[in-house]
Scaffold this motif. Structure first.
Motif, PDB file in Angstrom:
ATOM      1  N   MET A   1       0.751  -1.431  -0.235  1.00  7.77           N
ATOM      2  CA  MET A   1      -0.142   0.028   0.104  1.00  7.77           C
ATOM      3  C   MET A   1       1.530   1.205  -0.316  1.00  7.77           C
ATOM      4  SD  MET A   1      -2.813  -1.171   0.401  1.00  7.77           S
ATOM      5  CE  MET A   1      -4.010  -0.333   1.429  1.00  7.77           C
ATOM      6  N   LEU A   2       0.497   2.068  -0.678  1.00 11.75           N
ATOM      7  CA  LEU A   2       1.357   3.217  -0.956  1.00 11.75           C
ATOM      8  C   LEU A   2       0.174   4.356  -0.650  1.00 11.75           C
ATOM      9  CD1 LEU A   2       2.924   3.642  -4.458  1.00 11.75           C
ATOM     10  CD2 LEU A   2       4.082   2.407  -2.262  1.00 11.75           C
ATOM     11  N   GLU A  26      -8.835  10.126  -8.398  1.00 12.56           N
ATOM     12  CA  GLU A  26      -9.798   9.569  -9.799  1.00 12.56           C
ATOM     13  C   GLU A  26     -10.074   7.733  -9.744  1.00 12.56           C
ATOM     14  OE1 GLU A  26     -11.662  10.651 -11.177  1.00 12.56           O
ATOM     15  OE2 GLU A  26     -11.880  12.717 -10.265  1.00 12.56           O
ATOM     16  N   HIS A  27      -8.480   7.313  -8.564  1.00 10.02           N
ATOM     17  CA  HIS A  27      -8.365   5.952  -8.952  1.00 10.02           C
ATOM     18  C   HIS A  27      -7.739   5.648  -8.028  1.00 10.02           C
ATOM     19  CE1 HIS A  27      -8.499   6.553 -13.265  1.00 10.02           C
ATOM     20  NE2 HIS A  27      -7.641   7.281 -13.732  1.00 10.02           N
ATOM     21  N   VAL A  28      -7.470   5.933  -7.117  1.00 13.16           N
ATOM     22  CA  VAL A  28      -7.877   5.583  -5.492  1.00 13.16           C
ATOM     23  C   VAL A  28      -9.013   4.891  -4.614  1.00 13.16           C
ATOM     24  CG1 VAL A  28      -6.208   5.246  -3.479  1.00 13.16           C
ATOM     25  CG2 VAL A  28      -5.745   5.881  -5.486  1.00 13.16           C
ATOM     26  N   SER A  29      -9.217   3.669  -3.964  1.00 11.65           N
ATOM     27  CA  SER A  29     -10.679   3.783  -3.650  1.00 11.65           C
ATOM     28  C   SER A  29     -10.078   4.349  -1.731  1.00 11.65           C
ATOM     29  CB  SER A  29     -11.595   2.787  -3.288  1.00 11.65           C
ATOM     30  OG  SER A  29     -11.354   2.367  -4.412  1.00 11.65           O
ATOM     31  N   GLY A  30     -10.974   5.563  -1.278  1.00  6.86           N
ATOM     32  CA  GLY A  30     -11.017   6.420  -0.286  1.00  6.86           C
ATOM     33  C   GLY A  30     -11.118   5.250   0.838  1.00  6.86           C
ATOM     34  N   GLY A  31     -10.734   4.855   1.682  1.00 10.36           N
ATOM     35  CA  GLY A  31     -10.607   4.838   3.323  1.00 10.36           C
ATOM     36  C   GLY A  31     -12.002   4.946   4.286  1.00 10.36           C
ATOM     37  N   GLY A  32     -12.188   5.781   4.524  1.00 12.20           N
ATOM     38  CA  GLY A  32     -13.200   6.381   4.924  1.00 12.20           C
ATOM     39  C   GLY A  32     -12.753   6.149   6.868  1.00 12.20           C
ATOM     40  N   ASP A  40      -3.161   0.627  -3.819  1.00 12.19           N
ATOM     41  CA  ASP A  40      -2.939  -1.385  -3.447  1.00 12.19           C
ATOM     42  C   ASP A  40      -2.046  -1.584  -4.828  1.00 12.19           C
ATOM     43  OD1 ASP A  40      -4.235  -1.708  -5.455  1.00 12.19           O
ATOM     44  OD2 ASP A  40      -6.118  -2.130  -4.047  1.00 12.19           O
ATOM     45  N   PHE A  41      -1.380  -2.565  -4.524  1.00  8.32           N
ATOM     46  CA  PHE A  41      -0.342  -3.298  -5.562  1.00  8.32           C
ATOM     47  C   PHE A  41      -0.970  -3.264  -7.458  1.00  8.32           C
ATOM     48  CE2 PHE A  41       2.067  -6.286  -8.270  1.00  8.32           C
ATOM     49  CZ  PHE A  41       3.484  -5.723  -7.878  1.00  8.32           C
ATOM     50  N   LYS A  42      -2.334  -3.496  -7.137  1.00  6.69           N
ATOM     51  CA  LYS A  42      -2.596  -3.550  -8.213  1.00  6.69           C
ATOM     52  C   LYS A  42      -3.280  -1.769  -8.732  1.00  6.69           C
ATOM     53  CE  LYS A  42      -7.293  -5.277 -11.150  1.00  6.69           C
ATOM     54  NZ  LYS A  42      -7.956  -5.914 -10.407  1.00  6.69           N
ATOM     55  N   THR A  43      -3.492  -0.794  -8.300  1.00 10.83           N
ATOM     56  CA  THR A  43      -3.969   0.011  -8.900  1.00 10.83           C
ATOM     57  C   THR A  43      -2.075   0.890  -9.293  1.00 10.83           C
ATOM     58  OG1 THR A  43      -5.596   0.183  -7.560  1.00 10.83           O
ATOM     59  CG2 THR A  43      -5.230   2.474  -8.542  1.00 10.83           C
TER      60      THR A  43
END
Length: 168
Positions: A1-2, A26-32, A40-43
């Motif tokens: 995780m970055l 735009e491309h990283v889901s929010g943690g909340g 994440d690695f896939k992103t």
């Protein structure tokens, strides 16, 4: 995780702060629940592929979403592009590489795209200019602009090296 800070060091820290922020928006889901956004690695791999192959249709869609601050989907107004150019200009000056204004960068970008309407750029304009893979990376990455701007010098240096290879 970055984290955003860790990701900003990718590519020799050459992506502008605005570009990194937009990538995360735009491309990283929010943690909340107070958890910071983490890539994440896939992103991350998706981003690497997009940055290495900006000419692909899927990459162009990904990159367009980063530039589309107003979420218009079909066009990006020139003041929005000016924001990206301002970041590139600022980074180039901070690095001591060039003293170039955001207006000059924007003018060069608009000349490359040659949009149908003078107040915005559409995806069709970018696709039609056949320079998507050049234009968009230079709006997000100050090193890409510097390489683009110095392309003739680099080409002549490479030609000189080919003409007079070092002797061993």
């Amino acid at each position: 995780m970055l984290t955003m800070e860790e990701f900003s060091r990718y590519g020799g820290a050459s992506y502008t702060k605005l570009a990194v922020t937009r990538i995360f928006e735009e491309h990283v889901s929010g943690g909340g629940n107070g958890v910071l956004h983490q890539m994440d690695f896939k992103t991350f791999l998706t981003f690497v592929v997009v940055s290495e192959y900006p000419h692909l249709a899927t990459s162009q869609k990904y990159l367009w979403s980063i530039l589309d601050l107003d979420h218009t989907v079909d066009k990006i107004h020139l003041p929005t592009l000016r924001l990206f150019c301002k970041e590139v200009s600022s980074n180039l000056q901070q690095q001591g590489l060039m003293n170039i204004s955001a207006a000059s960068i924007l003018s060069e970008v608009v000349d490359m795209i040659n949009p149908a309407w003078h107040e915005w750029v559409t995806r069709s304009d970018l696709e039609g200019c056949r320079q998507y893979a050049t234009v968009v990376p230079i709006l997000l990455n100050w090193k890409q602009f510097h390489l683009y701007d110095c392309r003739e010098q680099l080409a002549s240096q490479n030609a000189a090296m080919d003409e007079y290879p070092p002797s061993y």
